[in-house]
Design a protein around this motif. Structure first.
Motif, PDB file in Angstrom:
ATOM      1  N   ARG A 301       6.675  53.010   9.179  1.00 41.46           N
ATOM      2  CA  ARG A 301       7.565  53.244  10.307  1.00 41.46           C
ATOM      3  C   ARG A 301       8.325  54.565  10.133  1.00 41.46           C
ATOM      4  NH1 ARG A 301      11.425  48.426  11.212  1.00 41.46           N
ATOM      5  NH2 ARG A 301       9.516  47.488  12.012  1.00 41.46           N
ATOM      6  N   ASP A 302       8.312  55.388  11.209  1.00 41.97           N
ATOM      7  CA  ASP A 302       9.045  56.655  11.226  1.00 41.97           C
ATOM      8  C   ASP A 302       8.663  57.541  10.043  1.00 41.97           C
ATOM      9  OD1 ASP A 302      10.776  58.419  12.479  1.00 41.97           O
ATOM     10  OD2 ASP A 302      12.508  57.748  11.326  1.00 41.97           O
ATOM     11  N   ALA A 303       7.373  57.599   9.759  1.00 46.40           N
ATOM     12  CA  ALA A 303       6.907  58.348   8.587  1.00 46.40           C
ATOM     13  C   ALA A 303       7.291  59.816   8.649  1.00 46.40           C
ATOM     14  CB  ALA A 303       5.386  58.212   8.465  1.00 46.40           C
ATOM     15  N   VAL A 304       7.277  60.393   9.853  1.00 50.05           N
ATOM     16  CA  VAL A 304       7.531  61.832   9.986  1.00 50.05           C
ATOM     17  C   VAL A 304       8.906  62.204   9.460  1.00 50.05           C
ATOM     18  CG1 VAL A 304       7.821  63.685  11.671  1.00 50.05           C
ATOM     19  CG2 VAL A 304       5.954  62.054  11.933  1.00 50.05           C
ATOM     20  N   ASN A 305       9.866  61.297   9.581  1.00 49.75           N
ATOM     21  CA  ASN A 305      11.231  61.605   9.180  1.00 49.75           C
ATOM     22  C   ASN A 305      11.596  61.069   7.799  1.00 49.75           C
ATOM     23  OD1 ASN A 305      11.968  62.949  11.640  1.00 49.75           O
ATOM     24  ND2 ASN A 305      11.994  60.937  12.627  1.00 49.75           N
ATOM     25  N   ASP A 306      10.622  60.474   7.117  1.00 50.45           N
ATOM     26  CA  ASP A 306      10.915  59.987   5.774  1.00 50.45           C
ATOM     27  C   ASP A 306      11.200  61.180   4.857  1.00 50.45           C
ATOM     28  OD1 ASP A 306      10.186  59.152   2.913  1.00 50.45           O
ATOM     29  OD2 ASP A 306      10.221  57.237   3.974  1.00 50.45           O
ATOM     30  N   PRO A 307      12.286  61.154   4.100  1.00 50.24           N
ATOM     31  CA  PRO A 307      12.647  62.315   3.273  1.00 50.24           C
ATOM     32  C   PRO A 307      11.628  62.643   2.195  1.00 50.24           C
ATOM     33  CG  PRO A 307      14.031  60.408   2.760  1.00 50.24           C
ATOM     34  CD  PRO A 307      13.276  60.068   4.005  1.00 50.24           C
ATOM     35  N   GLN A 308      10.760  61.680   1.853  1.00 50.10           N
ATOM     36  CA  GLN A 308       9.738  61.971   0.867  1.00 50.10           C
ATOM     37  C   GLN A 308       8.457  62.534   1.503  1.00 50.10           C
ATOM     38  OE1 GLN A 308      10.693  61.679  -2.189  1.00 50.10           O
ATOM     39  NE2 GLN A 308      12.613  60.663  -1.627  1.00 50.10           N
ATOM     40  N   VAL A 309       8.337  62.381   2.815  1.00 55.30           N
ATOM     41  CA  VAL A 309       7.148  62.850   3.532  1.00 55.30           C
ATOM     42  C   VAL A 309       7.380  64.208   4.170  1.00 55.30           C
ATOM     43  CG1 VAL A 309       5.549  62.362   5.431  1.00 55.30           C
ATOM     44  CG2 VAL A 309       6.351  60.506   3.977  1.00 55.30           C
ATOM     45  N   ALA A 310       8.519  64.345   4.839  1.00 55.79           N
ATOM     46  CA  ALA A 310       8.779  65.526   5.666  1.00 55.79           C
ATOM     47  C   ALA A 310       8.551  66.848   4.948  1.00 55.79           C
ATOM     48  CB  ALA A 310      10.194  65.452   6.232  1.00 55.79           C
ATOM     49  N   PRO A 311       8.985  67.026   3.684  1.00 53.49           N
ATOM     50  CA  PRO A 311       8.784  68.327   3.039  1.00 53.49           C
ATOM     51  C   PRO A 311       7.323  68.702   2.804  1.00 53.49           C
ATOM     52  CG  PRO A 311      10.481  67.046   1.915  1.00 53.49           C
ATOM     53  CD  PRO A 311       9.802  66.118   2.858  1.00 53.49           C
ATOM     54  N   LEU A 312       6.438  67.714   2.839  1.00 48.44           N
ATOM     55  CA  LEU A 312       5.032  67.984   2.561  1.00 48.44           C
ATOM     56  C   LEU A 312       4.202  68.210   3.818  1.00 48.44           C
ATOM     57  CD1 LEU A 312       4.465  65.368  -0.287  1.00 48.44           C
ATOM     58  CD2 LEU A 312       4.534  67.852  -0.539  1.00 48.44           C
ATOM     59  N   ILE A 313       4.788  68.010   5.001  1.00 47.93           N
ATOM     60  CA  ILE A 313       4.046  68.214   6.245  1.00 47.93           C
ATOM     61  C   ILE A 313       3.610  69.674   6.343  1.00 47.93           C
ATOM     62  CG2 ILE A 313       4.236  68.235   8.768  1.00 47.93           C
ATOM     63  CD1 ILE A 313       6.088  65.797   8.509  1.00 47.93           C
ATOM     64  N   GLY A 314       2.331  69.877   6.628  1.00 45.41           N
ATOM     65  CA  GLY A 314       1.767  71.220   6.692  1.00 45.41           C
ATOM     66  C   GLY A 314       1.225  71.722   5.374  1.00 45.41           C
ATOM     67  N   GLU A 315       1.439  70.946   4.294  1.00 50.54           N
ATOM     68  CA  GLU A 315       0.993  71.367   2.968  1.00 50.54           C
ATOM     69  C   GLU A 315      -0.266  70.589   2.561  1.00 50.54           C
ATOM     70  OE1 GLU A 315       2.537  73.850   1.466  1.00 50.54           O
ATOM     71  OE2 GLU A 315       3.999  73.945   3.100  1.00 50.54           O
ATOM     72  N   LEU A 316      -0.979  71.160   1.567  1.00 54.03           N
ATOM     73  CA  LEU A 316      -2.117  70.460   0.982  1.00 54.03           C
ATOM     74  C   LEU A 316      -1.587  69.361   0.071  1.00 54.03           C
ATOM     75  CD1 LEU A 316      -4.475  73.443   0.065  1.00 54.03           C
ATOM     76  CD2 LEU A 316      -4.625  71.930   2.049  1.00 54.03           C
ATOM     77  N   VAL A 317      -2.152  68.148   0.212  1.00 59.08           N
ATOM     78  CA  VAL A 317      -1.648  67.011  -0.555  1.00 59.08           C
ATOM     79  C   VAL A 317      -2.785  66.167  -1.105  1.00 59.08           C
ATOM     80  CG1 VAL A 317       0.484  66.859   0.785  1.00 59.08           C
ATOM     81  CG2 VAL A 317      -1.527  65.497   1.476  1.00 59.08           C
ATOM     82  N   LYS A 318      -2.462  65.446  -2.146  1.00 61.97           N
ATOM     83  CA  LYS A 318      -3.272  64.302  -2.569  1.00 61.97           C
ATOM     84  C   LYS A 318      -2.579  63.069  -2.006  1.00 61.97           C
ATOM     85  CE  LYS A 318      -4.678  61.515  -6.557  1.00 61.97           C
ATOM     86  NZ  LYS A 318      -4.557  61.344  -8.034  1.00 61.97           N
ATOM     87  N   TYR A 319      -3.340  62.237  -1.292  1.00 55.54           N
ATOM     88  CA  TYR A 319      -2.780  61.059  -0.634  1.00 55.54           C
ATOM     89  C   TYR A 319      -3.493  59.842  -1.188  1.00 55.54           C
ATOM     90  CZ  TYR A 319      -2.081  57.649   3.191  1.00 55.54           C
ATOM     91  OH  TYR A 319      -1.789  56.527   3.932  1.00 55.54           O
ATOM     92  N   GLU A 320      -2.703  58.894  -1.676  1.00 60.59           N
ATOM     93  CA  GLU A 320      -3.281  57.686  -2.254  1.00 60.59           C
ATOM     94  C   GLU A 320      -2.510  56.476  -1.767  1.00 60.59           C
ATOM     95  OE1 GLU A 320      -4.705  55.964  -6.629  1.00 60.59           O
ATOM     96  OE2 GLU A 320      -3.390  57.710  -6.499  1.00 60.59           O
ATOM     97  N   VAL A 321      -3.245  55.448  -1.352  1.00 56.06           N
ATOM     98  CA  VAL A 321      -2.643  54.169  -0.994  1.00 56.06           C
ATOM     99  C   VAL A 321      -2.990  53.180  -2.098  1.00 56.06           C
ATOM    100  CG1 VAL A 321      -2.593  52.271   0.667  1.00 56.06           C
ATOM    101  CG2 VAL A 321      -2.794  54.625   1.478  1.00 56.06           C
ATOM    102  N   THR A 322      -1.956  52.620  -2.715  1.00 56.91           N
ATOM    103  CA  THR A 322      -2.131  51.666  -3.801  1.00 56.91           C
ATOM    104  C   THR A 322      -1.503  50.341  -3.406  1.00 56.91           C
ATOM    105  OG1 THR A 322      -0.036  52.087  -4.927  1.00 56.91           O
ATOM    106  CG2 THR A 322      -1.845  53.634  -5.359  1.00 56.91           C
ATOM    107  N   GLY A 323      -1.557  49.381  -4.317  1.00 57.51           N
ATOM    108  CA  GLY A 323      -0.928  48.101  -4.050  1.00 57.51           C
ATOM    109  C   GLY A 323       0.570  48.186  -3.947  1.00 57.51           C
TER     110      GLY A 323
END
Length: 864
Positions: A301-323
């Motif tokens: 929910r509201d991922a775009v404004n999450d303080p841990q997500v917002a700084p990485l928008i537009g950047e190259l990332v490693k994205y992992e979904v874990t348990g």
């Protein structure tokens, strides 16, 4: 709000977890402050050893204690979250004993009782004294940690006390269990609620509301629990790419993008990772695609404004979904490129058989015909065999009847030589239109007659500008309208000679037909009332100027018609296959997903407008007699659905890649609707999927499944013919929604709370042991465990008429149909223990307001 991200590090010490209270985000700064000298690997080993030494705790004083005993949940709606099972021995005495036990080590309550506590009774004795009786000796259940729950009061995190779904636990025992657990979970006493996990337990709660209120047992229902969860894991995995936010109308993402969707897209491109800020279910198109492509997928929910997500928008990332949550860390271009290359398979050529050249009745087909008609059509044909007995028993059709159009007709259509048609250019000349739609005519003419008309305003001593005709002009005709008072004459510019003495063309002289010769031309002239016509037969080898002079002010019109050789490109033949080959060869097309999207859109429009042969037209029209045997005028709406050799296959479902449409009786030739389905083989999303998987575009063929359209559905849904939460128990997972509101692609709806995202009924039908003897069929129950209920209040502008989307009888029919489908298709596909089918179904519309009947629209192998 608790963060929903974490770094990929183990849980290290009691201080961290006590402070975090179950957060799934741990910062490097926090770790560095708490860990100064110990080696990370050593700490991890120590923690795991501590966990393995504890069989149980009787008191949980911190989240660390809870973690030490927890396993990953497989319960509906709570997959992968932490679960601790508990057992209350001697629950009916004054000295009951509560055990929170090591759930990873002892996945079953009996295993813990016998191995962890030394219980000496048999499994049957344990079951008969622990479940289903009011005067039981023991009580068993689970505690689930919903770390991503946020209450209306702003409390983050919730622990739910739950029982075996079909166990009818009395209100008194529920109260006792809740209070013992709340007292002994000292770190979370204000965050614990009882959750009635099935209709059995919900009925007990609803019938004893006064007791639960007086006992002060907090209770949370499915709709409250799952509506307030702000994060959920749909598909675990990892990917690399640029983190992009995608709003409606934004440029198309690519396979090298990790995307945050602010909506649930209908057209889902192949991407490196998915985050949506709208809830999903495991059977949404977006998650089916994620599972197929091993794409990490989560709701936040509201991922775009999450303080841990917002700084990485537009950047190259490693994205992992874990348990535990999601991991987002910075990445390099080399890492992105290496990952992308590593996940792409070797080139693939789909199987096909083009020997069948005419539409076939579904009743004559089966699963093995998918190489000729596509898996969707073949599986619908096979469905009729699987559900034949149930159709007879219930007395209504449960599977569509109709036709399948073979791959060969699509291939023939795409291979036909096509030529351009003619259009007028800005100068009135007929030129090729640049669109290769028309079937080429072997006898088509090589020349055309073009007319160039010019309005004239001339007066004495003020002639109109002369009109020049190029050398090589053929078979000219000059028509001067409103010619009274006008003189028309011509000059050979090349040889600097007047073509004729102008006097014969004056009003006074030109009063009848006449003719003369000049070089290779025969000149004929005629005066008729106020019109003068001059015809020049043959070819001119000189440049010709045409003059018009006036004896007084005249408004007139000069029309010049001449024979023109059509340009060579008018006779070029280009099939649709050749056209798309040229499009694909373009460098801009290869480099840009946006260019590919635009070019493919234009190409599909051309395919839809192409001409079919008379033979194709006849074969396709003949299908309509199946539903309207009297012929035209037709009365039935016909549904045409994609059926390729690149979807609905084991290991590749192709959900949402292609398109279907409904042909109405007054829409003309059914071929026009068939062409729309054929064209959808070239949707951008389908092209990108094949491009990523290196699937040969030109060996991918489109068949068409054709059956009657039943109008506005009363309900529609999807299901999987197995228990996706626990493979050890027979069961079926179902999403179903009112009307035609999409289950797989949720859409906004208006409710009493305003505009919200639509939510379907989501439930599990589980076949559970509810007695002592597992070999006695009478001791097994079918439990319906609702995860959440539909939030739709009106359908087709009328209030909903059922408490649940499906009636009890429809649910039973659906369950029996799913049983029959699983039993029939498993040997067809030579499935193993994990095999299941993914189905789509509906409750049909009726004209008299009565309830429709269940119909299975589609079946394909489920991809775990």
């Amino acid at each position: 709000m608790r963060s929903r991200l974490h770094l990929a590090l183990p849980l290290l010490c009691a201080g961290i977890m006590s402070a975090a209270q179950g957060s799934n985000f741990t910062s490097l700064d926090k770790l560095s402050k708490n860990i100064t000298s110990q080696n990370q690997d050593t700490i991890t080993t120590t923690l795991n050893d501590n966990q393995s030494e504890a069989d149980y705790f009787q008191t949980l004083v911190s989240r660390t204690d809870f973690e030490a005993l927890a396993a990953r949940s497989d319960q509906p709606g709570a997959q992968s979250i932490r679960e601790v099972k508990y057992l209350i021995m001697d629950v009916n005495t004054d000295n009951p004993k509560l055990y929170f036990f090591n759930t990873e080590r002892y996945p079953y309550h009996y295993a813990f009782a016998s191995e962890g506590l030394g219980y000496s009774g048999t499994l049957s004795e344990f079951n008969s004294t622990t479940y289903f009786h009011d005067n039981r000796a023991h009580l068993a259940g689970s505690i689930l940690a919903h770390d991503h729950y946020s209450s209306a009061e702003g409390v983050d995190g919730l622990y739910t006390v739950q029982f075996w779904p079909v166990d009818p636990v009395t209100p008194q025992l529920t109260d006792k269990a809740y209070k013992m657990i709340a007292e002994q979970m000292t770190f979370a006493q204000d965050q614990i609620s009882y959750y009635p996990a099935s209709d059995v337990q919900l009925d007990i709660y609803n019938n004893n509301l006064a007791f639960f209120e007086s006992a002060e047992v907090p209770v949370i229902k499915s709709e409250q629990l799952f509506a307030n969860i702000d994060f959920s894991i749909l598909n675990q995995g990892q990917g690399y790419g640029r983190l992009r936010v995608i709003n409606p109308g934004d440029p198309v993402p690519s396979v090298s993008d990790v995307v945050i969707y602010t909506y649930i897209p209908n057209d889902l491109a192949h991407v490196a990772g998915i985050i949506t800020d709208s809830p999903q279910t495991p059977l949404s198109h977006i998650n089916l695609k994620a599972k197929q492509n091993n794409t990490p997928n989560a709701y936040m929910r509201d991922a775009v404004n999450d303080p841990q997500v917002a700084p990485l928008i537009g950047e190259l990332v490693k994205y992992e979904v874990t348990g535990d949550g999601i991991v987002l860390t910075a990445a390099t271009q080399d890492e992105v490129d290496s990952w992308l290359e590593s996940v792409r398979p070797d080139p693939q050529t789909p199987l096909s058989d083009l020997t069948v050249t005419e539409p076939a009745l579904l009743s004559d087909l089966g699963n093995g015909d998918w190489v000729r008609f596509g898996a969707k059509a073949a599986n619908v044909a096979e469905l009729a065999k699987a559900l034949k007995d149930l159709e007879s028993e219930y007395g209504h059709q449960m599977v569509p009847r109709g036709y399948a159009v073979p791959f060969s007709m699509y291939n023939d259509y795409m291979s036909l030589p096509r030529c351009q048609e003619l259009e007028e250019d800005d100068f009135g000349n007929l030129v090729p239109d640049g669109k290769y739609r028309a079937l080429c005519d072997e006898d088509r003419a090589t020349t055309v007659r073009n007319t160039d008309s010019t309005a004239l305003s001339v007066s004495l001593l003020n002639q109109a500008e002369p009109i020049t005709l190029a050398a090589g002009s053929q078979d000219m005709e000059l028509v001067l309208e409103n010619a009274n008072g006008l003189v028309l004459f011509m000059r050979d510019v090349t040889n600097d000679r007047w073509l004729l003495n102008p006097l014969p063309f004056t009003d006074a002289v030109l009063s009848a037909s006449g003719s003369s010769e000049y070089r290779e031309l025969t000149v004929n002239y005629l005066r008729e009332n106020d019109k003068k016509t001059v015809t020049l037969s043959g070819n001119s080898d000189f440049e010709l100027e045409v003059f018009v002079l006036a004896l007084w002010q005249v408004e007139a019109k000069l029309a010049i018609t001449q024979t023109q050789d059509l340009p060579e490109d008018y006779f070029v033949e280009r099939s649709y296959y050749q056209q798309i080959e040229d499009i694909m060869a373009d460098e801009a097309f290869q480099a840009s997903p946006d260019v590919r999207d635009a070019k493919l859109d234009d190409f599909r429009k051309e395919v839809k407008k192409g001409e079919v042969t008379a033979q194709m037209h006849e074969k396709l029209e003949a299908m309509r007699l199946f539903w309207d045997p009297q012929g035209a005028p037709f009365s039935k709406n016909i549904r045409l659905r994609s059926s390729t050799n690149n979807e609905d296959l084991a290991g590749f479902n192709g959900a949402g890649l292609y398109e279907s449409n409904t042909h109405k009786p007054d829409e003309g030739d059914i071929a026009d609707s068939v062409k729309k389905v054929w064209a959808s083989l070239w949707t951008h999303r389908a092209f990108e999927e094949r491009r990523f998987y290196r699937i040969d575009h030109f060996k991918t063929y489109m068949g068409v499944l054709v059956h009657e359209s039943y109008g506005d559905e009363q309900a529609n849904g999807v299901g999987v013919t197995k228990n996706i939460y626990d493979a050890n128990w027979e069961g079926y997972y179902v999403n179903v929604q009112y009307g035609e509101i999409s289950v797989t692609n949720p859409e906004p709806i208006i409710t009493s709370e305003g505009e919200v995202s639509s939510v379907p009924d989501e439930f599990l039908l589980a076949h559970l042991l509810a007695g002592d003897d597992p070999y006695n069929p009478d001791h097994w129950w079918w439990a319906q465990q609702y995860i959440r209920h539909s939030n739709v209040e009106t359908v087709y502008d009328q209030p909903v008429t059922t408490e649940n989307v499906l009636t009890a009888e429809e649910t039973v029919q659906l369950r029996r149909a799913m049983q029959a489908i699983q039993a029939h298709f498993k040997p067809v596909y030579e499935g193993d223990r994990s095999f299941a089918m993914d189905i789509e179904f509906k409750i049909t519309a009726t004209d008299d307001g009565s309830r429709g009947h269940l119909e299975i629209k589609q079946a394909r192998p489920w991809i775990d």
